[in-house]
Each structure stands twice: as C-alpha cells, then as structure tokens.
Write a protein that holds these residues in place. Structure first.
Motif, mmCIF file in Angstrom:
data_model
loop_
_atom_site.group_PDB
_atom_site.id
_atom_site.type_symbol
_atom_site.label_atom_id
_atom_site.label_comp_id
_atom_site.label_asym_id
_atom_site.label_seq_id
_atom_site.Cartn_x
_atom_site.Cartn_y
_atom_site.Cartn_z
ATOM 1 N N MET A 4 0.857 -1.179 0.000
ATOM 2 C CA MET A 4 0.000 0.000 0.000
ATOM 3 C C MET A 4 0.894 1.230 0.000
ATOM 4 O O MET A 4 2.050 1.177 0.444
ATOM 5 C CB MET A 4 -0.901 -0.029 1.250
ATOM 6 N N ARG A 5 0.369 2.349 -0.495
ATOM 7 C CA ARG A 5 1.084 3.630 -0.435
ATOM 8 C C ARG A 5 0.193 4.629 0.287
ATOM 9 O O ARG A 5 -0.990 4.781 -0.066
ATOM 10 C CB ARG A 5 1.423 4.124 -1.845
ATOM 11 N N VAL A 6 0.740 5.293 1.292
ATOM 12 C CA VAL A 6 -0.060 6.214 2.094
ATOM 13 C C VAL A 6 0.575 7.596 2.096
ATOM 14 O O VAL A 6 1.793 7.737 2.014
ATOM 15 C CB VAL A 6 -0.224 5.704 3.542
ATOM 16 N N GLY A 7 -0.295 8.608 2.169
ATOM 17 C CA GLY A 7 0.186 9.983 2.198
ATOM 18 C C GLY A 7 -0.474 10.818 1.126
ATOM 19 O O GLY A 7 -1.223 10.321 0.281
ATOM 20 N N GLY A 65 -3.093 6.103 -1.133
ATOM 21 C CA GLY A 65 -2.825 6.381 -2.534
ATOM 22 C C GLY A 65 -2.966 5.133 -3.383
ATOM 23 O O GLY A 65 -3.230 4.031 -2.878
ATOM 24 N N ALA A 66 -2.823 5.287 -4.697
ATOM 25 C CA ALA A 66 -2.750 4.116 -5.568
ATOM 26 C C ALA A 66 -1.593 3.248 -5.107
ATOM 27 O O ALA A 66 -0.545 3.761 -4.705
ATOM 28 C CB ALA A 66 -2.559 4.550 -7.017
ATOM 29 N N PRO A 67 -1.723 1.909 -5.140
ATOM 30 C CA PRO A 67 -0.682 1.051 -4.583
ATOM 31 C C PRO A 67 0.565 0.938 -5.451
ATOM 32 O O PRO A 67 1.557 0.349 -5.023
ATOM 33 C CB PRO A 67 -1.382 -0.302 -4.460
ATOM 34 N N VAL A 68 0.519 1.489 -6.662
ATOM 35 C CA VAL A 68 1.683 1.523 -7.551
ATOM 36 C C VAL A 68 1.905 2.971 -7.955
ATOM 37 O O VAL A 68 0.954 3.677 -8.330
ATOM 38 C CB VAL A 68 1.460 0.655 -8.801
#
Length: 282
Positions: A4-7, A65-68
């Motif tokens: 996952m991407r966070v922020g 965010g989008a995971p990629v």
C-alpha cells in the motif's frame, strides 16, 4: 504480500499490509512501490524481510494512494467479457482490443472522481488490474506470462461515453483519459497470494445499488493470454498496468443512469479489496 502507499499525492510512502491488520513501514527497503522496486522484488523475493524485522507504522487518518506509483504505461483491454460486448452492441472480439489511458488518470481508491466539463455520460467499470513486475517482450507462450506479473489490484476504468464513442474520431482515449479516471487499489496483492486470476469475483455499486456482479472466469481473453499477446506488439515494463476489461452492468447498457455530482461508486474484487469514490464536478 500486500503493498500500500499512504500519504498526500506526490508524497506517498510504501507500506506492507499484514492479514492481522498491522502495517509496516517499507521506507528502509524502497522509496516507493514502483517499477524499480517490483523488478528488484522479482529478482529477489526475500528483498522484503519478515514483518517483525520491519518497523510497525500507524496509518490511521492517512490518505490511501494508488498502490503503484505512476506507471509508464496504462494499457486497457476493451470488450473482454462477452456479456459486456453484447450490452455495448458489439460481437465478442476475435483478438484483444487495446487502448491506452494517460498514466496521470491513476488516483487513490478513495479519492474523488471528477466529472469532466460537458460530460453527460460518465460511466463506471470494475476491472482486474495486472501489474507487471518483469520486462516482457516477445514471450514464447501464455505459459511464460506468470513470471512477468508482480501482482493484481482493483481498478475502476471510469469512462465518458460521449467522448469515447461520439466525439472520439475513431479512438477511445478521449473518453478514458480525463483527470482522476482510474482509481486504483487499495492494495497491490502479489501474484503468489492471489492464485488463479481467472477465479475472482468482481462487483460494482452506485449509491449502494448493485450494478456489476461477475467473475474473471468470464473473460474472453485470460490474463496469461493478454500478457503474452501484448508482448508481441510492445514491451511491457515493470510497474506498467493492464486493465483487463469489465463485465456487464455499466450505464452504457441503457439499464442505469450515468454518473453525476455526489454519486458514489464502489467497486471490489474478491481478495483484493474495495474502493469508494465520490463524483464531483471538474
């Protein structure tokens, strides 16, 4: 594994998601979940250590965010479910239909989707996204595809049908590349955890009402076929995304109204998670 991407947009940080609900910071391993990281992970599956060796992180209240990270290419397959082809007024294609979306359409799974200026026919499309993990060019057979797939994610191939079909000039991308038109995620699930990608249930809802309910088993062209086929015409790079088509149940069918301000889209795929996007005027 689940990534996952966070922020906030442009400042996302990479996170490992664990089944028990814990999250671990991957910043010490990679700066982002991008093509370079996915390629390195393919070469060395032990690049990401066991969870206890990573620092735990709290993502409460943070944007997902989008995971990629922004892909170099976002390739899409049209009319890849027979029932959807029929509701679109077309015969099932004899070979995959390819179109592109602008990579900057990719947004997070809970971000707003912007209805374009002048739009009267904005539509939803739940799709299985294939994320490439290893460079693929001229693969010998569909059996070679699996080694080039990093994982899978939920994708919503939002479309403006008038732009796509009536004002297109013969190409679909005008109706596909509007800002925010590709919510992705919430997670990237590695291929080993997903198993057979042709046994996944896809569903979509608008304002809580069911719209699409199907299975990837109904794809005309399988994931393996698509990766092999595309590799004969172009080079797939790590981090590239393939949207594999949508099943029946979209507004283009005439059975449902198109999207408008404050409408809520929810799309989900078994084992990959669920998105929720609110429509707003651009």
């Amino acid at each position: 594994m689940r990534f996952m991407r966070v922020g906030e947009p442009g400042s996302e940080r990479p996170v490992l998601v664990c089944p028990e609900g814990l999250h671990y910071d991957l910043s010490g391993i990679t700066g982002d979940i991008d093509g370079d990281f996915l390629a390195a992970l393919g070469e060395n599956p032990r690049l990401v250590p066991d969870e206890p060796k990573l620092p735990e992180t709290d993502i409460t209240g943070l944007r997902i965010g989008a995971p990629v990270a922004r892909p170099s290419a976002l390739l899409c397959i049209g009319q890849n479910y027979a029932a959807h082809a029929a509701e679109s007024g077309a015969l099932p294609p004899e070979q995959p239909i390819l179109f592109y979306k602008s990579p900057n359409t990719v947004v997070g799974p809970y971000d707003d989707v912007l209805i374009p200026r002048g739009s009267e026919k904005t539509d939803w499309e739940v799709e299985l996204a294939v994320v490439i993990g290893r460079r693929a060019s001229y693969l010998d057979s569909p059996a070679d595809a699996a080694a080039h797939i990093a994982g899978y994610a939920v994708s919503n191939d939002v479309s403006e049908r008038a732009f796509q079909l009536e004002q297109s000039g013969g190409q679909w991308s005008k109706g596909k590349s509007c800002a925010t038109f590709n919510p992705l995620g919430p997670v990237l699930v590695t291929a080993d955890e997903v198993g057979d990608p042709q046994r996944l249930r896809l569903r979509s809802y608008v304002n809580g009402e069911p719209r699409q309910d199907s299975s990837t088993a109904d794809m005309i062209f399988s994931v393996a076929h698509l990766v092999h086929h595309l590799s004969q015409y172009l080079v797939l790079e790590p981090g590239d995304i393939i949207n594999t088509g949508t099943p029946q149940g979209v507004a283009l069918s005439g059975r449902f109204p198109y999207l408008g301000d404050k409408d809520v889209m929810e799309v989900e795929i078994s084992g990959l998670g669920r998105q929720r996007s609110v429509c707003r005027p651009a």
